[in-house]
Motif scaffolding. Structure first.
Motif, short mmCIF file in Angstrom:
data_model
loop_
_atom_site.label_atom_id
_atom_site.label_comp_id
_atom_site.label_asym_id
_atom_site.label_seq_id
_atom_site.Cartn_x
_atom_site.Cartn_y
_atom_site.Cartn_z
N ASP A 183 0.82 -1.15 0.06
CA ASP A 183 0.04 -0.08 -0.05
C ASP A 183 0.99 1.32 -0.02
O ASP A 183 1.55 1.69 1.16
N PRO A 184 1.11 1.90 -1.04
CA PRO A 184 2.22 2.77 -1.31
C PRO A 184 1.62 4.23 -0.39
O PRO A 184 2.47 5.28 -0.47
N ALA A 185 0.27 4.31 -0.22
CA ALA A 185 -0.16 5.57 0.40
C ALA A 185 0.36 5.67 1.78
O ALA A 185 0.15 6.95 2.41
N ASP A 186 0.62 4.69 2.63
CA ASP A 186 1.08 5.08 4.03
C ASP A 186 2.31 3.99 4.39
O ASP A 186 2.14 3.20 4.94
N LEU A 187 3.62 4.47 3.85
CA LEU A 187 4.72 3.95 4.20
C LEU A 187 5.61 4.74 4.85
O LEU A 187 5.96 5.88 4.51
N ARG A 188 6.38 4.18 5.90
CA ARG A 188 7.29 4.87 6.57
C ARG A 188 8.76 4.86 5.96
O ARG A 188 9.29 3.72 5.47
N LEU A 189 9.25 6.02 5.67
CA LEU A 189 10.69 6.23 5.07
C LEU A 189 11.61 6.61 6.01
O LEU A 189 11.21 7.72 6.78
N ARG A 190 12.78 6.02 6.21
CA ARG A 190 13.62 6.63 7.37
C ARG A 190 14.97 6.48 6.59
O ARG A 190 15.43 5.61 5.65
N SER A 191 16.00 7.50 7.00
CA SER A 191 17.44 7.74 6.57
C SER A 191 18.28 7.73 7.72
O SER A 191 17.85 8.47 8.67
N PHE A 192 19.65 7.22 7.72
CA PHE A 192 20.37 7.49 8.85
C PHE A 192 21.82 7.85 8.39
O PHE A 192 22.38 7.23 7.13
N VAL A 193 22.48 8.55 8.69
CA VAL A 193 23.91 8.84 8.46
C VAL A 193 25.01 8.37 9.57
O VAL A 193 24.82 9.06 10.77
N ASN A 194 25.97 7.64 9.31
CA ASN A 194 26.57 7.18 10.41
C ASN A 194 25.91 6.62 11.79
O ASN A 194 26.28 6.94 12.72
#
Length: 298
Positions: free
Chosen positions: A202-213
């Protein structure tokens, strides 16, 4: 079910994971004219449905040693990589812009597509390399002048994770409004780990996260997208013909270095990006090695 490509660069084996087991997909891809891989020809020939049928029939062998293999980009040789800019309201604001009236479109060179964990070189003279976690659409069949947003959904094969790596000085200062100079550095689109079929997401409610080191950067949801998946595909089809296997990067949420809140990437930094249900990437950044000038022949 997740589609993968595993193995050294240029020698990736098409594979599929199901119920925790990784299977060799070559018995399916070998039967599709012009394919032999997870690519546009495979998708256009209902390769996902063929894969499900082969799994159900027990026709696919287990891929021995799969866990030890490099993970490549899950789609081979996309003919086009189309990107949407400033498609998250909060990211538009942190970039100093109002949310756009229509999708902002730019392109990345298809050769920027690399595996999700491959090292990304920092180009010579670059000091503003940035990360962008994004949901990517994989086009499943040709789309041109689609009659409606609803019809656009039928042209989506599935989804994957990308890091739309950007060199901001080249994007904003050197491109004179076109952006692509700052988007096309070698390996500037880590892709994967997997292609997940559209009917499982379901592309309408997906959690996206990113991290650096290991430190959090982006943490948002596709609910903040200005133009959703179907609207993007429909809109693009009015201006270009999308082909099976094309990638569409749908924009990034707030939390990038361009915001001024974080430093840009440097040699040795490690970026991790993830999207709920689609997987996680981990790639290091390293200063590019420039070939020494060859000496003149004696």
């Amino acid at each position: 079910m997740q589609l993968l490509r595993l193995g050294p660069v240029g020698q990736e084996i098409p594979a599929v994971t199901h119920d925790g087991v990784t299977y060799d997909l070559r018995p399916v891809t070998a039967g599709i004219p012009g394919s032999h891989d997870v690519d546009g020809a495979f998708l256009a020939a209902d390769g996902i449905a063929r894969t499900r049928a082969a799994l159900a029939a027990g026709e696919l062998p287990v891929l021995e040693g799969a866990d030890a293999l490099r993970v490549g980009a899950p789609i081979a040789r996309p003919a086009a990589v189309v990107c949407v800019g400033q498609n998250y309201a909060a990211h538009a604001r942190e970039s100093g812009a109002e949310p756009p009236r229509l999708p902002i479109i730019f392109f990345k060179h298809p050769n920027t597509v690399v595996g999700p964990d491959d090292t990304v070189p920092i180009p010579p003279g670059s000091d503003k390399v940035d990360w962008e976690v994004e949901l990517a659409i994989v086009v499943g069949k040709q789309a041109s002048y689609l009659p409606s947003v609803e019809a656009a959904r039928e042209h989506v094969a599935g989804y994957t994770v990308v890091d739309d790596v950007s060199e901001r000085a080249w994007q904003l200062d050197d491109s004179l409004g076109q952006w692509s100079k700052g988007k096309c550095g070698p390996a500037f689109l880590p892709t994967g780990p997997a292609l997940v079929p559209a009917d499982e997401v379901d592309p309408a409610d997906l959690r996206l996260r990113s991290f650096v080191n290991g430190e959090p950067r982006q943490d948002s949801s596709t609910t903040d997208m200005i133009f959703d998946v179907a609207a993007i595909v429909h809109h693009l089809s009015q201006y270009m013909t999308l082909e099976a296997g094309d990638l569409i990067c749908t924009g990034t949420p707030e939390g990038v270095a361009l915001s001024g809140r974080f430093p840009y990437l440097a040699d040795g930094d490690v970026v991790e990006v993830e999207i709920e249900g689609l997987g996680r990437q981990r790639h290091a950044f390293a200063s590019a090695q420039v070939p020494a000038a060859s000496s003149a022949p004696a």
